[in-house]
Scaffold this motif. Structure first.
Motif, PDB file in Angstrom:
ATOM      1  N   HIS A 188      -9.297   0.418  -0.650  1.00 23.95           N
ATOM      2  CA  HIS A 188      -8.708  -0.912  -0.759  1.00 23.95           C
ATOM      3  C   HIS A 188      -9.315  -1.710  -1.904  1.00 23.95           C
ATOM      4  N   ARG A 195      -7.404  -6.584   1.158  1.00 22.89           N
ATOM      5  CA  ARG A 195      -6.434  -5.718   1.825  1.00 22.89           C
ATOM      6  C   ARG A 195      -7.155  -4.702   2.694  1.00 22.89           C
ATOM      7  N   GLN A 196      -6.497  -4.291   3.785  1.00 27.96           N
ATOM      8  CA  GLN A 196      -7.057  -3.218   4.603  1.00 27.96           C
ATOM      9  C   GLN A 196      -7.070  -1.922   3.803  1.00 27.96           C
ATOM     10  N   HIS A 197      -5.969  -1.627   3.091  1.00 32.01           N
ATOM     11  CA  HIS A 197      -5.987  -0.552   2.105  1.00 32.01           C
ATOM     12  C   HIS A 197      -4.845  -0.739   1.113  1.00 32.01           C
ATOM     13  N   SER A 198      -5.065  -0.216  -0.072  1.00 38.32           N
ATOM     14  CA  SER A 198      -4.051  -0.263  -1.127  1.00 38.32           C
ATOM     15  C   SER A 198      -3.490   1.119  -1.413  1.00 38.32           C
ATOM     16  N   HIS A 201       0.838  -1.203   0.000  1.00 35.83           N
ATOM     17  CA  HIS A 201       0.000   0.000   0.000  1.00 35.83           C
ATOM     18  C   HIS A 201       0.868   1.245   0.000  1.00 35.83           C
TER      19      HIS A 201
END
Length: 215
Positions: A192, A196-199, A150
């Motif tokens: 995200h 994934r939690q965030h990208s 990320h």
């Protein structure tokens, strides 16, 4: 569906190639690859040809982000979706795609001016085991369907950036409040892909560089 599946690769622009090779391999643990291109080398972390392309051109900043779609049908659907939302993009030639080691490639800029690419079918070197640049326990856990990892990038118009990445198929919102050294409060948006939690995240205020960090 017309949506990206992961942050597949990034390109960075650097001045000191030797320093980056040493840092990426001896500190981070990536494997650097020389394909004989004088102005570029690559960093591996799994079975892909590369996850980071390092362009030795003196920019010292993020050069581009590469977002993957599942295949050619999804690539065509994404092009149609971008057109419907009046987002300007360029479908690249076969030679341009080959330069990125993918089968299909399109380029555009996000609302913050960050060069953004959509691709499908990356080159997978399954015959070539990943060899970390230093001794490691285990492997990079963000590889595979987790993508590269990320990043936080520069955006001046957060609502516009949120709309843009939503069109690409990412989801997310403001998740935290962060007190800044100047006394202000940032409310970054975390977006995200699946799994994934965030990208990608943005909304931390003014930044000198396009990228705050890559993890």
């Amino acid at each position: 569906m017309a949506e990206v599946t992961e942050l597949g690769y990034i390109g960075i622009s650097v001045s000191d190639a030797d320093a980056w090779k040493n840092y990426a391999s001896k500190i981070v643990g990536m494997e650097w690859v020389d394909d004989g291109e004088k102005d570029k080398f690559y960093l591996r972390m799994d079975h892909w040809h590369h996850r980071i392309a390092v362009h030795v051109d003196g920019g010292d900043d993020l050069a581009y982000l590469g977002w993957r779609v599942s295949g050619p049908k999804e690539f065509e659907a994404m092009a149609e979706k971008l057109s419907d939302h009046q987002i300007k993009f360029e479908v690249c030639s076969d030679s341009q795609a080959e330069e990125r080691h993918v089968l299909g490639l399109m380029k555009m800029k996000d609302p913050g001016g960050n060069p953004t690419e959509i691709f499908y079918s990356p080159q997978v070197d399954a015959h070539k085991p990943f060899h970390p640049g230093r001794g490691m326990y285990g492997r990079f856990v963000t590889a595979g369907d987790q993508g590269l990892g990320h990043c936080i990038i520069r955006q001046e118009d957060v609502p516009a950036a949120t709309r843009f990445y939503s069109i690409l198929g990412l989801t997310g919102s403001v998740e935290v409040k962060i007190k800044l050294p100047n006394g202000g409060v940032a409310m970054p948006v975390f977006m995200h892909t699946k799994g994934r939690q965030h990208s990608v995240a943005f909304g931390l205020g003014p930044m000198k560089k396009r990228i705050n960090h890559l993890m």
